[in-house]
Design an enzyme around this catalytic site. Structure first.
Site, PDB file in Angstrom:
ATOM      1  N   HIS A  30       0.804  -1.239   0.000  1.00 13.80           N
ATOM      2  CA  HIS A  30       0.000   0.000   0.000  1.00 13.80           C
ATOM      3  C   HIS A  30       0.831   1.280   0.000  1.00 13.80           C
ATOM      4  N   LEU A  44       3.799   2.470  -5.737  1.00 18.66           N
ATOM      5  CA  LEU A  44       3.124   3.255  -6.783  1.00 18.66           C
ATOM      6  C   LEU A  44       1.672   2.804  -6.951  1.00 18.66           C
ATOM      7  N   SER A  94       2.115  -8.238 -15.037  1.00 19.24           N
ATOM      8  CA  SER A  94       2.706  -7.172 -15.850  1.00 19.24           C
ATOM      9  C   SER A  94       2.688  -7.590 -17.314  1.00 19.24           C
ATOM     10  N   SER A  95       2.698  -6.606 -18.207  1.00 18.59           N
ATOM     11  CA  SER A  95       2.634  -6.926 -19.641  1.00 18.59           C
ATOM     12  C   SER A  95       3.880  -7.680 -20.119  1.00 18.59           C
ATOM     13  N   CYS A  96       4.938  -7.729 -19.292  1.00 18.55           N
ATOM     14  CA  CYS A  96       6.148  -8.455 -19.711  1.00 18.55           C
ATOM     15  C   CYS A  96       5.973  -9.973 -19.666  1.00 18.55           C
ATOM     16  N   TYR A 131      11.452 -12.256 -13.842  1.00 22.19           N
ATOM     17  CA  TYR A 131      10.269 -11.563 -13.288  1.00 22.19           C
ATOM     18  C   TYR A 131       9.002 -12.077 -13.975  1.00 22.19           C
ATOM     19  N   LYS A 164       5.619 -13.905 -12.435  1.00 22.69           N
ATOM     20  CA  LYS A 164       4.258 -13.381 -12.626  1.00 22.69           C
ATOM     21  C   LYS A 164       3.351 -14.402 -13.315  1.00 22.69           C
ATOM     22  N   LEU A 204       3.340   1.627 -15.973  1.00 19.92           N
ATOM     23  CA  LEU A 204       2.581   2.581 -15.165  1.00 19.92           C
ATOM     24  C   LEU A 204       3.476   3.728 -14.713  1.00 19.92           C
ATOM     25  N   HIS A 224      11.891   2.691 -13.604  1.00 22.42           N
ATOM     26  CA  HIS A 224      11.385   2.601 -14.977  1.00 22.42           C
ATOM     27  C   HIS A 224      11.711   3.902 -15.724  1.00 22.42           C
ATOM     28  N   TRP A 252      18.804   5.915 -22.140  1.00 17.10           N
ATOM     29  CA  TRP A 252      19.271   4.550 -22.404  1.00 17.10           C
ATOM     30  C   TRP A 252      18.705   4.011 -23.715  1.00 17.10           C
ATOM     31  N   ASP A 268      17.581  -2.130 -24.998  1.00 17.28           N
ATOM     32  CA  ASP A 268      16.291  -1.602 -25.468  1.00 17.28           C
ATOM     33  C   ASP A 268      15.122  -2.381 -24.872  1.00 17.28           C
TER      34      ASP A 268
HETATM   35  N1  NDP Z   1       5.305   0.116 -12.036  1.00 14.25           N
HETATM   36  C1  NDP Z   1       4.939  -0.416 -13.189  1.00 14.25           C
HETATM   37  O1  NDP Z   1       5.204   0.157 -14.281  1.00 14.25           O
HETATM   38  C2  NDP Z   1       4.178  -1.700 -13.215  1.00 14.25           C
HETATM   39  C3  NDP Z   1       3.837  -2.402 -12.076  1.00 14.25           C
HETATM   40  N2  NDP Z   1       3.144  -3.593 -12.172  1.00 14.25           N
HETATM   41  C4  NDP Z   1       2.799  -4.398 -11.011  1.00 14.25           C
HETATM   42  O2  NDP Z   1       2.130  -3.658 -10.022  1.00 14.25           O
HETATM   43  C5  NDP Z   1       2.490  -4.145  -8.726  1.00 14.25           C
HETATM   44  C6  NDP Z   1       2.982  -2.995  -7.885  1.00 14.25           C
HETATM   45  O3  NDP Z   1       4.086  -2.369  -8.521  1.00 14.25           O
HETATM   46  P1  NDP Z   1       4.571  -0.911  -8.094  1.00 14.25           P
HETATM   47  O4  NDP Z   1       3.560  -0.273  -7.238  1.00 14.25           O
HETATM   48  O5  NDP Z   1       5.044  -0.255  -9.319  1.00 14.25           O
HETATM   49  O6  NDP Z   1       5.856  -1.261  -7.233  1.00 14.25           O
HETATM   50  P2  NDP Z   1       6.524  -0.419  -6.056  1.00 14.25           P
HETATM   51  O7  NDP Z   1       7.943  -0.814  -6.013  1.00 14.25           O
HETATM   52  O8  NDP Z   1       6.168   1.009  -6.204  1.00 14.25           O
HETATM   53  O9  NDP Z   1       5.786  -0.965  -4.773  1.00 14.25           O
HETATM   54  C7  NDP Z   1       5.940  -2.281  -4.376  1.00 14.25           C
HETATM   55  C8  NDP Z   1       5.396  -2.442  -2.993  1.00 14.25           C
HETATM   56  O10 NDP Z   1       5.621  -3.788  -2.615  1.00 14.25           O
HETATM   57  C9  NDP Z   1       6.029  -3.813  -1.275  1.00 14.25           C
HETATM   58  N3  NDP Z   1       6.940  -4.936  -1.072  1.00 14.25           N
HETATM   59  C10 NDP Z   1       7.995  -5.301  -1.835  1.00 14.25           C
HETATM   60  N4  NDP Z   1       8.617  -6.358  -1.277  1.00 14.25           N
HETATM   61  C11 NDP Z   1       7.940  -6.645  -0.141  1.00 14.25           C
HETATM   62  C12 NDP Z   1       8.098  -7.610   0.885  1.00 14.25           C
HETATM   63  N5  NDP Z   1       9.084  -8.514   0.853  1.00 14.25           N
HETATM   64  N6  NDP Z   1       7.213  -7.605   1.916  1.00 14.25           N
HETATM   65  C13 NDP Z   1       6.233  -6.684   1.972  1.00 14.25           C
HETATM   66  N7  NDP Z   1       6.013  -5.761   1.026  1.00 14.25           N
HETATM   67  C14 NDP Z   1       6.868  -5.735  -0.014  1.00 14.25           C
HETATM   68  C15 NDP Z   1       6.740  -2.508  -1.001  1.00 14.25           C
HETATM   69  O11 NDP Z   1       6.544  -2.196   0.360  1.00 14.25           O
HETATM   70  P3  NDP Z   1       7.385  -1.072   1.174  1.00 14.25           P
HETATM   71  O12 NDP Z   1       7.196   0.209   0.402  1.00 14.25           O
HETATM   72  O13 NDP Z   1       6.753  -1.042   2.493  1.00 14.25           O
HETATM   73  O14 NDP Z   1       8.818  -1.546   1.158  1.00 14.25           O
HETATM   74  C16 NDP Z   1       6.044  -1.556  -1.953  1.00 14.25           C
HETATM   75  O15 NDP Z   1       5.055  -0.843  -1.306  1.00 14.25           O
HETATM   76  C17 NDP Z   1       3.549  -5.223  -8.944  1.00 14.25           C
HETATM   77  O16 NDP Z   1       2.945  -6.480  -8.895  1.00 14.25           O
HETATM   78  C18 NDP Z   1       4.046  -4.949 -10.335  1.00 14.25           C
HETATM   79  O17 NDP Z   1       4.450  -6.134 -10.965  1.00 14.25           O
HETATM   80  C19 NDP Z   1       2.781  -4.092 -13.394  1.00 14.25           C
HETATM   81  C20 NDP Z   1       3.089  -3.429 -14.541  1.00 14.25           C
HETATM   82  C21 NDP Z   1       3.804  -2.192 -14.548  1.00 14.25           C
HETATM   83  C1  F7E Z   2       6.999  -2.432 -16.503  1.00 10.29           C
HETATM   84  C2  F7E Z   2       8.122  -3.193 -17.156  1.00 10.29           C
HETATM   85  O1  F7E Z   2       9.358  -2.535 -16.904  1.00 10.29           O
HETATM   86  C3  F7E Z   2      10.546  -3.133 -17.440  1.00 10.29           C
HETATM   87  O2  F7E Z   2      10.514  -3.241 -18.805  1.00 10.29           O
HETATM   88  P1  F7E Z   2      10.551  -2.031 -19.799  1.00 10.29           P
HETATM   89  O3  F7E Z   2       9.208  -1.823 -20.365  1.00 10.29           O
HETATM   90  O4  F7E Z   2      11.621  -2.267 -20.777  1.00 10.29           O
HETATM   91  O5  F7E Z   2      10.776  -0.800 -18.843  1.00 10.29           O
HETATM   92  P2  F7E Z   2      11.711   0.451 -18.601  1.00 10.29           P
HETATM   93  O6  F7E Z   2      10.773   1.490 -18.174  1.00 10.29           O
HETATM   94  O7  F7E Z   2      12.822   0.158 -17.675  1.00 10.29           O
HETATM   95  O8  F7E Z   2      12.378   0.805 -20.035  1.00 10.29           O
HETATM   96  C4  F7E Z   2      11.606   1.133 -21.158  1.00 10.29           C
HETATM   97  C5  F7E Z   2      12.478   1.595 -22.294  1.00 10.29           C
HETATM   98  O9  F7E Z   2      12.999   2.888 -21.957  1.00 10.29           O
HETATM   99  C6  F7E Z   2      14.399   2.927 -22.218  1.00 10.29           C
HETATM  100  N1  F7E Z   2      15.016   3.929 -21.354  1.00 10.29           N
HETATM  101  C7  F7E Z   2      15.597   5.087 -21.786  1.00 10.29           C
HETATM  102  N2  F7E Z   2      16.120   5.759 -20.773  1.00 10.29           N
HETATM  103  C8  F7E Z   2      15.842   5.017 -19.647  1.00 10.29           C
HETATM  104  C9  F7E Z   2      16.139   5.221 -18.288  1.00 10.29           C
HETATM  105  O10 F7E Z   2      16.768   6.191 -17.880  1.00 10.29           O
HETATM  106  N3  F7E Z   2      15.692   4.281 -17.423  1.00 10.29           N
HETATM  107  C10 F7E Z   2      14.987   3.174 -17.830  1.00 10.29           C
HETATM  108  N4  F7E Z   2      14.557   2.291 -16.909  1.00 10.29           N
HETATM  109  N5  F7E Z   2      14.725   2.953 -19.140  1.00 10.29           N
HETATM  110  C11 F7E Z   2      15.147   3.872 -20.026  1.00 10.29           C
HETATM  111  C12 F7E Z   2      14.850   1.498 -21.961  1.00 10.29           C
HETATM  112  O11 F7E Z   2      16.092   1.233 -22.568  1.00 10.29           O
HETATM  113  C13 F7E Z   2      13.694   0.709 -22.582  1.00 10.29           C
HETATM  114  O12 F7E Z   2      13.862   0.616 -23.977  1.00 10.29           O
HETATM  115  C14 F7E Z   2      10.716  -4.517 -16.971  1.00 10.29           C
HETATM  116  O13 F7E Z   2      11.229  -4.487 -15.726  1.00 10.29           O
HETATM  117  C15 F7E Z   2       9.450  -5.357 -17.037  1.00 10.29           C
HETATM  118  O14 F7E Z   2       9.571  -6.444 -16.189  1.00 10.29           O
HETATM  119  C16 F7E Z   2       8.186  -4.617 -16.756  1.00 10.29           C
HETATM  120  O15 F7E Z   2       7.210  -5.195 -16.322  1.00 10.29           O
END
Ligand code: NDP
Ligand code: F7E
Length: 326
Positions: free
Chosen positions: A25, A28, A121-123, A150, A154, A180, A193, A216, A283
């Site tokens: 909670h 993000l 996740s879409s990956c 990862y 998932k 996201l 990200h 990158w 990439d």
């Molecule tokens: N961000 C993105 O672009 C995307 C995210 N998702 C999915 O959404 C979900 C949330 O991601 P997001 O919010 O971005 O991730 P964040 O890193 O922002 O948040 C992850 C949360 O998980 C908690 N957490 C991690 N490890 C533990 C642990 N061992 N025990 C208890 N809590 C834990 C953290 O708690 P604390 O802060 O207390 O340490 C944190 O609040 C994930 O399942 C991710 O795969 C899917 C697609 C894209």
């Molecule tokens: C949500 C998703 O997130 C990850 O996959 P990804 O989509 O590749 O995500 P990314 O945000 O890290 O990168 C997107 C693109 O952007 C380019 N890029 C440029 N400059 C920066 C830069 O500064 N940082 C990062 N991170 N990327 C950069 C980078 O080279 C790539 O081409 C996985 O963990 C996967 O598991 C997953 O679920």
């Protein structure tokens, strides 16, 4: 009820006074879900930080469920990071995520949680899946190597939810979000990200009047970005309107190149210098645009367009950058 999915359940409004556990909670997604449920009238939200409850600790997780007895669970806790973090620490991304989700889902089963929403996740989809990526592309091809560990974790989570439906008849569901962004993101320059990394980099460059910033990769990959407040709204919508064994894609249905994203972020922060690309960095997958017709068909569409969402996130970052993750 189908032969392979022993669930007989009609989705409808959730009970606002039921104990609802948002795992992760403070993250993000979890923080946005918490806000959305709060504004929708949920009165008994429960959350624990990882310092309070490490979800890798099976005994701790079971004690927590015994104590709180949630009726609904949103599983948004995970080890999460950008392309470089995934590529560098595959053991952590596999092991932590498998343990977190197995512990939470096993405890949720033992305590008969009625509705679980598991987030993937879409990956999870094949690297070269046909675009836009339909839900039935799962397991039809090879994964993108930078995030295969990862993705496998998932995929195990999706199968776990389907198995519980089949074996125990509980109406649990899974959602697969696209990339996201938004308030509460991780702005770490190497672990994050692309969106938060660029916001931080361009904001600093604008403040310092730097003549050049370096991103990158080649800038040619395409990505689809969804604001996390839309994601949170989609989570509640799915819990109240969707039931089925198949994971549901959550996205906008449109994507941009990373180069285009760089331009949008530069405009939002007021950066006027030039942009270079470090092609020694990966990439990743060339494109992962989700087919969102299942979600749309259930009556939900996103509300926040990319330019507005980026501007709002820049404002949030500038106010919160001294916080833990800013
Ligand atoms: N961000 C993105 O672009 C995307 C995210 N998702 C999915 O959404 C979900 C949330 O991601 P997001 O919010 O971005 O991730 P964040 O890193 O922002 O948040 C992850 C949360 O998980 C908690 N957490 C991690 N490890 C533990 C642990 N061992 N025990 C208890 N809590 C834990 C953290 O708690 P604390 O802060 O207390 O340490 C944190 O609040 C994930 O399942 C991710 O795969 C899917 C697609 C894209
Ligand atoms: C949500 C998703 O997130 C990850 O996959 P990804 O989509 O590749 O995500 P990314 O945000 O890290 O990168 C997107 C693109 O952007 C380019 N890029 C440029 N400059 C920066 C830069 O500064 N940082 C990062 N991170 N990327 C950069 C980078 O080279 C790539 O081409 C996985 O963990 C996967 O598991 C997953 O679920």
């Amino acid at each position: 009820m189908s032969a392979i999915d022993g669930v007989d359940y009609t989705p409808g409004p959730l009970d606002r006074d039921a104990v609802t556990y948002v795992a992760g909670h403070r993250g993000l997604v979890g923080s946005a879900v918490w806000r959305r449920l709060g504004s929708a009238g949920f009165t008994r939200l429960v959350g624990r930080t990882s310092a309070e409850l490490d979800l890798k600790d099976r005994e701790g997780v079971f004690s927590f469920f015994a104590e709180t007895k949630p009726r609904y669970v949103v599983l948004a806790a995970a080890k999460v990071g950008g392309i470089l973090a995934n590529n560098t620490y595959p053991v952590d991304f596999l092991s932590d995520n498998v343990r977190i989700q197995v512990n939470v889902l096993d405890a949720a089963l033992k305590y008969e949680v009625e509705r679980v929403l598991f987030l993937g996740s879409s990956c999870i989809y094949p690297k070269f899946a046909e675009q836009p990526i339909r839900e039935d592309s799962l397991l039809t091809g090879h994964l993108e190597p930078t995030n295969d560990a990862y993705a496998i974790a998932k995929i195990a989570g999706i199968l776990h939810v389907q198995a519980v439906r089949r074996q125990y008849g509980l109406p649990w569901i899974s959602a697969m979000p696209t990339n996201l962004y938004g308030p509460g993101d991780n702005f770490d320059p190497t672990g994050s990200h692309v969106m938060p990394a660029m916001i931080r980099r361009y904001d600093q460059a604008a403040a310092e009047g730097a003549p050049v910033v370096t991103n990158w990769g080649s800038g040619s990959p395409r990505r689809e970005f969804l604001h996390v407040d839309d994601m949170a709204a989609a989570c509640l919508h799915l819990l109240e309107h969707y039931d089925g064994p198949g994971q549901v894609n959550v996205g906008t249905g449109t994507d941009v190149t990373i180069k285009e994203l760089a331009g949008i972020v530069a405009d939002a922060v007021g950066y006027r210098g030039s942009i270079e690309w470090d092609t020694s960095k990966p990439d990743g997958t060339p494109r992962k645009l989700l087919d969102v017709s299942t979600l749309k068909g259930s009556g939900w569409s996103p509300q926040i367009n990319l330019e507005d969402g980026v501007r709002a996130t820049v404002d949030w970052y500038r106010t919160h950058r001294s916080d833990r993750r800013g």
